[in-house]
Every structure is written in C-alpha cells, then in structure tokens.
Design an enzyme around this catalytic site. Structure first.
Site, PDB file in Angstrom:
ATOM      1  N   GLU A 169       0.829  -1.203   0.000  1.00 52.98           N
ATOM      2  CA  GLU A 169       0.000   0.000   0.000  1.00 52.98           C
ATOM      3  C   GLU A 169       0.863   1.254   0.000  1.00 52.98           C
ATOM      4  OE1 GLU A 169      -2.698  -0.097   3.249  1.00 52.98           O
ATOM      5  OE2 GLU A 169      -3.971  -1.658   2.358  1.00 52.98           O
ATOM      6  N   HIS A 170       0.291   2.312  -0.597  1.00 55.39           N
ATOM      7  CA  HIS A 170       0.907   3.640  -0.628  1.00 55.39           C
ATOM      8  C   HIS A 170       2.259   3.623  -1.346  1.00 55.39           C
ATOM      9  CE1 HIS A 170      -2.263   4.352   2.246  1.00 55.39           C
ATOM     10  NE2 HIS A 170      -1.694   3.544   3.137  1.00 55.39           N
ATOM     11  N   ARG A 171       2.454   2.656  -2.229  1.00 53.22           N
ATOM     12  CA  ARG A 171       3.698   2.518  -2.989  1.00 53.22           C
ATOM     13  C   ARG A 171       4.917   2.257  -2.096  1.00 53.22           C
ATOM     14  NH1 ARG A 171       2.820   3.593  -8.294  1.00 53.22           N
ATOM     15  NH2 ARG A 171       0.969   4.831  -8.808  1.00 53.22           N
ATOM     16  N   LEU A 172       4.667   1.697  -0.926  1.00 56.31           N
ATOM     17  CA  LEU A 172       5.761   1.321  -0.029  1.00 56.31           C
ATOM     18  C   LEU A 172       6.134  -0.130  -0.309  1.00 56.31           C
ATOM     19  CD1 LEU A 172       4.400   2.995   3.242  1.00 56.31           C
ATOM     20  CD2 LEU A 172       5.950   3.955   1.520  1.00 56.31           C
ATOM     21  N   HIS A 173       6.557  -0.373  -1.537  1.00 55.68           N
ATOM     22  CA  HIS A 173       6.767  -1.727  -2.026  1.00 55.68           C
ATOM     23  C   HIS A 173       7.951  -2.412  -1.345  1.00 55.68           C
ATOM     24  CE1 HIS A 173       3.971  -0.229  -4.902  1.00 55.68           C
ATOM     25  NE2 HIS A 173       4.862   0.459  -5.596  1.00 55.68           N
TER      26      HIS A 173
END
Length: 200
Positions: A169-173
């Site tokens: 989520e939230h591009r916190l890959h």
C-alpha cells in the site's frame, strides 16, 4: 543463514500458476545488440531449475542475433493478479540438441510445422505467403514425424541476480535482491548468494 532465491521463485511461480488466467509462464526478455540497442519481447518459460531458465526460438530471429552479439539478458515475470514481479539477469547459452529435440517433440504438430514455415523476424509481404509456406510444410511432412528445424533451439539464462518485487500500500513496495557471489559460504547446493533489500 541460507540465502537462496530458488525456493522463493518456485513458491511465487506455483502461486502464479494457480491465479493467472493465461500464460503464467510468460516473461519479457530484454536483449541488446552489439551497438547496445535494446529490444524486449514476450516469450514463454519452458523449463527451469537451479541451472537456469529456458525458452525456445528461431535462431535466425532478431533476439537470437542479439544474443549472438551480446549473450547477456534480463527476464521479467509480472503477475498482475498477485501484484508481484521477478527480475532475473544473467548470461545466455544454447541448450543441448538433445534438450531441444525433447522439447520440440512435445509441441503440437501445427506448432512444429509453423517453426519450419516461419522466417521469424524477417519481412513478410503478406499473410497469404506465410499460410502458403505452412501448407507446403504440412504436405512435406505428411505421414511423417516433424523433426526439429536446424535453426530452432533453446536458450538458458543462468541467473546472476534476482529481484523479487511485492506491491504494498501507498507505494511502499518490498524489494528483495539476491546476487550470486564469487566467494562466500555455499548454500549447500553449489551456489553462493548474497541477499539484501532495496528502497522502493
């Protein structure tokens, strides 16, 4: 601690086989010619083990010409349903004739005939020309097994680097990297790997 990318690949690939509707073994392969001009296209993974990842192609194709000039490549698996991807980099080598023959024998007869009919990557004046060549090959092999064309074989990419990417989520890959080491403690399978993480 054992750092081994292969069990993780096998686990993700097995999940993809269950969740992807079409061609879970599809992968992008990126090559570059002698001048450094890159090219990428989709191929199908047809075998893998600790020695590498195998695909097949016409050896007179553009990708084969790139490989002859610069036998390094990168492959990419993207499984949208799982929100995952795996990048693998390494050198390419040709599989043995026995391996290529064994795989070619498993292809459908129509696909075998197509391998004879196609001058892959070369200019084609019309679809009708290709279909006529296919019909010629069909007649030529009538009542006989279709042998593997001498210009058709497989390549094995021997991995030197893996990157496992998991969407968060939230591009916190999450990005896990495995690099084959020239030195270090063996993992017990004849491979030496270091493992790390990358910022997303």
């Amino acid at each position: 601690m054992t750092h081994d990318p292969f069990p993780l690949f096998d686990s993700w690939f097995a999940e993809a086989r269950e969740t992807e509707l079409n061609d879970s073994n599809a992968m992008t392969i990126a090559t570059a010619d002698a001048s450094g001009q890159p090219a990428a296209r989709m191929v199908l993974l047809k075998g893998h083990d600790r020695s590498g990842f195998v695909f097949y192609t016409n050896q007179e194709s553009r990708k084969a010409a790139d490989i002859a000039a610069n036998p390094q490549a990168a492959i990419l698996f993207h499984w949208k349903s799982l929100r995952r991807q795996i990048r693998i980099e390494g050198p390419l080598s040709t599989v043995s004739d026995e391996t290529a023959d064994a795989y070619f024998a498993t292809r459908s007869r129509d696909s075998q005939l197509g391998a004879w009919a196609s001058d892959q990557s070369r200019p084609l004046d019309s679809r009708a020309t290709f279909e006529a060549r296919y019909d010629e090959m069909k007649a030529h092999f009538e009542g006989k097994d279709v042998t593997r064309p001498p210009h058709w074989s497989g390549y094995r990419l021997t991995p030197q680097r893996f990157e496992f990417w998991q969407d968060r989520e939230h591009r916190l890959h999450e990005r896990r990297v495995f690099v084959r080491a020239s030195n270090g403690a063996s993992d017990g399978n004849g491979d030496d790997w270091t493992e790390g993480m990358l910022y997303p």
